[in-house]
Design a protein around this motif. Sequence first.
Motif, PDB file in Angstrom:
ATOM      1  N   ASN A 144       0.856  -1.183   0.000  1.00 26.12           N
ATOM      2  CA  ASN A 144       0.000   0.000   0.000  1.00 26.12           C
ATOM      3  C   ASN A 144       0.894   1.236   0.000  1.00 26.12           C
ATOM      4  O   ASN A 144       1.466   1.615   1.028  1.00 26.12           O
ATOM      5  CB  ASN A 144      -0.919  -0.009   1.225  1.00 26.12           C
ATOM      6  CG  ASN A 144      -2.021   1.023   1.145  1.00 26.12           C
ATOM      7  OD1 ASN A 144      -1.840   2.092   0.557  1.00 26.12           O
ATOM      8  ND2 ASN A 144      -3.167   0.717   1.739  1.00 26.12           N
ATOM      9  N   ALA A 145       1.032   1.862  -1.162  1.00 27.00           N
ATOM     10  CA  ALA A 145       1.934   3.011  -1.290  1.00 27.00           C
ATOM     11  C   ALA A 145       1.469   4.191  -0.453  1.00 27.00           C
ATOM     12  O   ALA A 145       2.285   4.914   0.145  1.00 27.00           O
ATOM     13  CB  ALA A 145       2.043   3.420  -2.762  1.00 27.00           C
TER      14      ALA A 145
ATOM     15  N   TRP B  51       5.806   9.661   7.068  1.00 24.96           N
ATOM     16  CA  TRP B  51       5.538  10.967   7.658  1.00 24.96           C
ATOM     17  C   TRP B  51       5.642  10.940   9.183  1.00 24.96           C
ATOM     18  O   TRP B  51       5.764  11.997   9.808  1.00 24.96           O
ATOM     19  CB  TRP B  51       4.155  11.457   7.239  1.00 24.96           C
ATOM     20  CG  TRP B  51       4.136  12.010   5.845  1.00 24.96           C
ATOM     21  CD1 TRP B  51       5.195  12.172   5.021  1.00 24.96           C
ATOM     22  CD2 TRP B  51       2.984  12.474   5.126  1.00 24.96           C
ATOM     23  NE1 TRP B  51       4.794  12.703   3.812  1.00 24.96           N
ATOM     24  CE2 TRP B  51       3.441  12.905   3.853  1.00 24.96           C
ATOM     25  CE3 TRP B  51       1.629  12.559   5.413  1.00 24.96           C
ATOM     26  CZ2 TRP B  51       2.579  13.414   2.881  1.00 24.96           C
ATOM     27  CZ3 TRP B  51       0.771  13.068   4.449  1.00 24.96           C
ATOM     28  CH2 TRP B  51       1.241  13.497   3.196  1.00 24.96           C
ATOM     29  N   LEU B  52       5.560   9.745   9.799  1.00 22.49           N
ATOM     30  CA  LEU B  52       5.685   9.666  11.248  1.00 22.49           C
ATOM     31  C   LEU B  52       7.055  10.136  11.719  1.00 22.49           C
ATOM     32  O   LEU B  52       7.189  10.684  12.818  1.00 22.49           O
ATOM     33  CB  LEU B  52       5.439   8.230  11.714  1.00 22.49           C
ATOM     34  CG  LEU B  52       4.013   7.700  11.595  1.00 22.49           C
ATOM     35  CD1 LEU B  52       3.954   6.236  12.005  1.00 22.49           C
ATOM     36  CD2 LEU B  52       3.051   8.528  12.436  1.00 22.49           C
ATOM     37  N   SER B  53       8.076   9.911  10.920  1.00 19.87           N
ATOM     38  CA  SER B  53       9.428  10.317  11.299  1.00 19.87           C
ATOM     39  C   SER B  53       9.963  11.490  10.495  1.00 19.87           C
ATOM     40  O   SER B  53      10.956  12.109  10.892  1.00 19.87           O
ATOM     41  CB  SER B  53      10.400   9.135  11.139  1.00 19.87           C
ATOM     42  OG  SER B  53      10.474   8.742   9.788  1.00 19.87           O
ATOM     43  N   LYS B  54       9.319  11.775   9.375  1.00 17.33           N
ATOM     44  CA  LYS B  54       9.805  12.874   8.535  1.00 17.33           C
ATOM     45  C   LYS B  54       8.622  13.530   7.829  1.00 17.33           C
ATOM     46  O   LYS B  54       8.316  13.246   6.683  1.00 17.33           O
ATOM     47  CB  LYS B  54      10.826  12.357   7.517  1.00 17.33           C
ATOM     48  CG  LYS B  54      11.608  13.455   6.829  1.00 17.33           C
ATOM     49  CD  LYS B  54      12.689  12.888   5.934  1.00 17.33           C
ATOM     50  CE  LYS B  54      13.518  13.989   5.294  1.00 17.33           C
ATOM     51  NZ  LYS B  54      14.584  13.445   4.413  1.00 17.33           N
TER      52      LYS B  54
ATOM     53  N   LEU C  32       3.496   5.953   2.664  1.00 17.15           N
ATOM     54  CA  LEU C  32       3.769   7.388   2.703  1.00 17.15           C
ATOM     55  C   LEU C  32       3.403   7.960   4.064  1.00 17.15           C
ATOM     56  O   LEU C  32       4.156   8.756   4.651  1.00 17.15           O
ATOM     57  CB  LEU C  32       3.003   8.102   1.602  1.00 17.15           C
ATOM     58  CG  LEU C  32       3.143   9.629   1.563  1.00 17.15           C
ATOM     59  CD1 LEU C  32       4.595  10.029   1.307  1.00 17.15           C
ATOM     60  CD2 LEU C  32       2.226  10.227   0.485  1.00 17.15           C
ATOM     61  N   TYR C  33       2.236   7.538   4.577  1.00 15.67           N
ATOM     62  CA  TYR C  33       1.820   8.001   5.901  1.00 15.67           C
ATOM     63  C   TYR C  33       2.789   7.536   6.987  1.00 15.67           C
ATOM     64  O   TYR C  33       3.074   8.279   7.936  1.00 15.67           O
ATOM     65  CB  TYR C  33       0.408   7.507   6.220  1.00 15.67           C
ATOM     66  CG  TYR C  33      -0.671   8.135   5.360  1.00 15.67           C
ATOM     67  CD1 TYR C  33      -0.479   9.390   4.790  1.00 15.67           C
ATOM     68  CD2 TYR C  33      -1.870   7.487   5.120  1.00 15.67           C
ATOM     69  CE1 TYR C  33      -1.451   9.981   3.997  1.00 15.67           C
ATOM     70  CE2 TYR C  33      -2.856   8.061   4.336  1.00 15.67           C
ATOM     71  CZ  TYR C  33      -2.641   9.311   3.774  1.00 15.67           C
ATOM     72  OH  TYR C  33      -3.617   9.894   2.991  1.00 15.67           O
TER      73      TYR C  33
END
Length: 231
Positions: free
Chosen positions: A138-139, A147-150, A143-144
């Motif tokens: 699941n691209a 986003w947790l780290s960056k 991605l989400y």
Amino acid sequence: YRSNNDEDSEDAPQQSKLKRTLGLLDVIFYGVGCSVGAGIYSLVGIGAHLAGPSIAISFLLCGLACCFTSLAYAEFAARVPLAGSAYTFTYITFGELFGWLVGWNLTLGYAVSAAVVARSWSEYVVGFLGGIPLFQNNATFMLYISWLSKFPLEIIGPDYSCCPLSIFIIGLCTLILITGVKESTRFNTIMTLLNLSILAFVLLSGIGSGSIRAENLQPIFPEGISGMARG
């Protein structure tokens, strides 16, 4: 009538009136947790890159330094039985200015250390979630997860980002601390036992699996004595 002891007591920091809720085991686990914290997972790779196989000797020297530090603090605590740690010892020995500097230095050190460890934890969590096969297909979800780290801060600039997960970790640890001394100490004891169990499991697994090869320990000082010291 005022004696010299009265003047010394006025110059010294006021004795803490906090309720004593920590026992001997609580203090021991607190000390072990400070010495063998979460940083061992995030910094051991950097140390191994600098020192190579001699990282084991680096850990031994660090442990020896921790022993001497513990003895020094024990002597200080016996001579000055007041709350405040290094701030109190410096305040009484060198005066208010040096005590103020040491106090803020401790605060800055704890803040930087907490930020580094929280950032490291977030990277581990993101790496763990990204390695689950269910999520890899699941691209959008990947991605989400990234986003947790960056999380990109495009409003500031294309090269700026923040780590929301590390902010959440620091906030969670803060909530645990403000619940109370006994409660946070109990949490620290549980985490310390878990930490020691994980380290013992990794050590015994490496020994029992036969994956340790003597040829990997040569040369033991690839960067020389200076590399071992930096590691």
